[in-house]
Design a protein around this motif. Sequence first.
Motif, PDB file in Angstrom:
ATOM      1  N   ALA A 164       3.514   0.512 -11.684  1.00  0.00           N
ATOM      2  CA  ALA A 164       3.002  -0.819 -12.027  1.00  0.00           C
ATOM      3  C   ALA A 164       3.336  -1.830 -10.933  1.00  0.00           C
ATOM      4  O   ALA A 164       2.478  -2.624 -10.522  1.00  0.00           O
ATOM      5  N   PHE A 165       4.575  -1.799 -10.453  1.00  0.00           N
ATOM      6  CA  PHE A 165       4.961  -2.724  -9.385  1.00  0.00           C
ATOM      7  C   PHE A 165       4.200  -2.430  -8.092  1.00  0.00           C
ATOM      8  O   PHE A 165       3.779  -3.356  -7.389  1.00  0.00           O
ATOM      9  N   LEU A 166       4.023  -1.151  -7.774  1.00  0.00           N
ATOM     10  CA  LEU A 166       3.295  -0.779  -6.563  1.00  0.00           C
ATOM     11  C   LEU A 166       1.845  -1.249  -6.632  1.00  0.00           C
ATOM     12  O   LEU A 166       1.297  -1.758  -5.643  1.00  0.00           O
ATOM     13  N   LEU A 167       1.224  -1.096  -7.789  1.00  0.00           N
ATOM     14  CA  LEU A 167      -0.166  -1.521  -7.950  1.00  0.00           C
ATOM     15  C   LEU A 167      -0.279  -3.044  -7.854  1.00  0.00           C
ATOM     16  O   LEU A 167      -1.223  -3.568  -7.246  1.00  0.00           O
ATOM     17  N   LEU A 168       0.669  -3.758  -8.441  1.00  0.00           N
ATOM     18  CA  LEU A 168       0.669  -5.220  -8.338  1.00  0.00           C
ATOM     19  C   LEU A 168       0.817  -5.652  -6.885  1.00  0.00           C
ATOM     20  O   LEU A 168       0.190  -6.624  -6.444  1.00  0.00           O
ATOM     21  N   GLY A 169       1.657  -4.930  -6.128  1.00  0.00           N
ATOM     22  CA  GLY A 169       1.819  -5.246  -4.712  1.00  0.00           C
ATOM     23  C   GLY A 169       0.534  -5.046  -3.935  1.00  0.00           C
ATOM     24  O   GLY A 169       0.147  -5.887  -3.117  1.00  0.00           O
ATOM     25  N   ALA A 170      -0.151  -3.923  -4.195  1.00  0.00           N
ATOM     26  CA  ALA A 170      -1.414  -3.642  -3.508  1.00  0.00           C
ATOM     27  C   ALA A 170      -2.465  -4.693  -3.864  1.00  0.00           C
ATOM     28  O   ALA A 170      -3.215  -5.165  -3.000  1.00  0.00           O
ATOM     29  N   ALA A 171      -2.529  -5.085  -5.138  1.00  0.00           N
ATOM     30  CA  ALA A 171      -3.492  -6.099  -5.571  1.00  0.00           C
ATOM     31  C   ALA A 171      -3.184  -7.452  -4.938  1.00  0.00           C
ATOM     32  O   ALA A 171      -4.095  -8.209  -4.572  1.00  0.00           O
ATOM     33  N   SER A 172      -1.904  -7.766  -4.791  1.00  0.00           N
ATOM     34  CA  SER A 172      -1.499  -9.033  -4.168  1.00  0.00           C
ATOM     35  C   SER A 172      -1.995  -9.099  -2.728  1.00  0.00           C
ATOM     36  O   SER A 172      -2.496 -10.134  -2.278  1.00  0.00           O
ATOM     37  N   TRP A 173      -1.845  -7.979  -2.003  1.00  0.00           N
ATOM     38  CA  TRP A 173      -2.282  -7.987  -0.604  1.00  0.00           C
ATOM     39  C   TRP A 173      -3.805  -8.001  -0.511  1.00  0.00           C
ATOM     40  O   TRP A 173      -4.370  -8.629   0.403  1.00  0.00           O
TER      41      TRP A 173
END
Length: 318
Positions: A164-173
């Motif tokens: 979940a955190f990794l996906l949020l990071g990718a979406a942020s970028w």
Amino acid sequence: MRKEYLKGMALCLTAALAWGVSFPVMGQALLRMDPFNFTALRYGAAAAIMLAILFYKEGGAALKLRGERYVLAWALGSCGFCGYGFFIFHGQQLAGQSGALSASAMIATTPMLTLVLNWAIRGKRPSAVAFGCIGLSFYGVLLVVSGGAPGSLLHQGVASDSAAFLLLGAASWALYTLGASFFPGWSGYRYSAITTGLGLTTILLADFSLQALGYIPRPALAELPALLPYLAYMVLVAGVLAVLCWNLGNKIITPTNGVLFLDVVPLTAFAVEALAGTPIAAGQLLGAACTGAALVLNNLYQRRPLAVSASLPSSRPG
């Protein structure tokens, strides 16, 4: 015009290679400091350097935001630097030993996320060719990170909180990259420096809040000497050089084309791990070839309009 497009590609590729190396580097840094304090130190230094570069390149007027969309620039900088820095590296830390490859592999979702966000925000449906190139590239990444057997990822898995955190990071970028198109009058230098500086305010506020609430410790100064090599790379190469190359490159080839180069990130991270002694399977070589082919095919497809425009007679009076 074609040379300019190739320049944009080279800039985006440089950024992707630098970020690919950053995940193994962060794997070592996270053994010594949490991702939140590290991100604050990293972008505190990177923001100062970025703003100095902008002042040198474009003068003091470029630092002023009177009458401009500074709230949007702050929001995008917060996504790109606080959101990405906190989420992606916290997810990497939670993933443990496989964190570097897991985090870099999640970056491979950014091209698809960018197309979907662009579709949602602008109502511009991506072409079937764009989806096809991204699908081929993503499949290549899956082959690489799975050792040539994508089905094994279903059994290995990544913890749900880490994913979940990794996906949020990718979406942020993805959102940060797409956001550059809302500032057509800004140079790549200005977008990089202003968003980094404004995003730093969110990073510091979030970091101090997490410390005050007891979620993270205050940074131990005794750890700084051991962190310096990793901090130097993450500031100078992954934080300044790569971000500048990324925004300058996307200014030329547009974000929806540039994001495909992010699939080079997990390939680079894997190559670093392989150099450290991890054996390479035939399926992984096939995966690298798939990703490379997708980049080439997308490049050829995007350059078609350039070739057509170059062949048309000039409409200028002569």
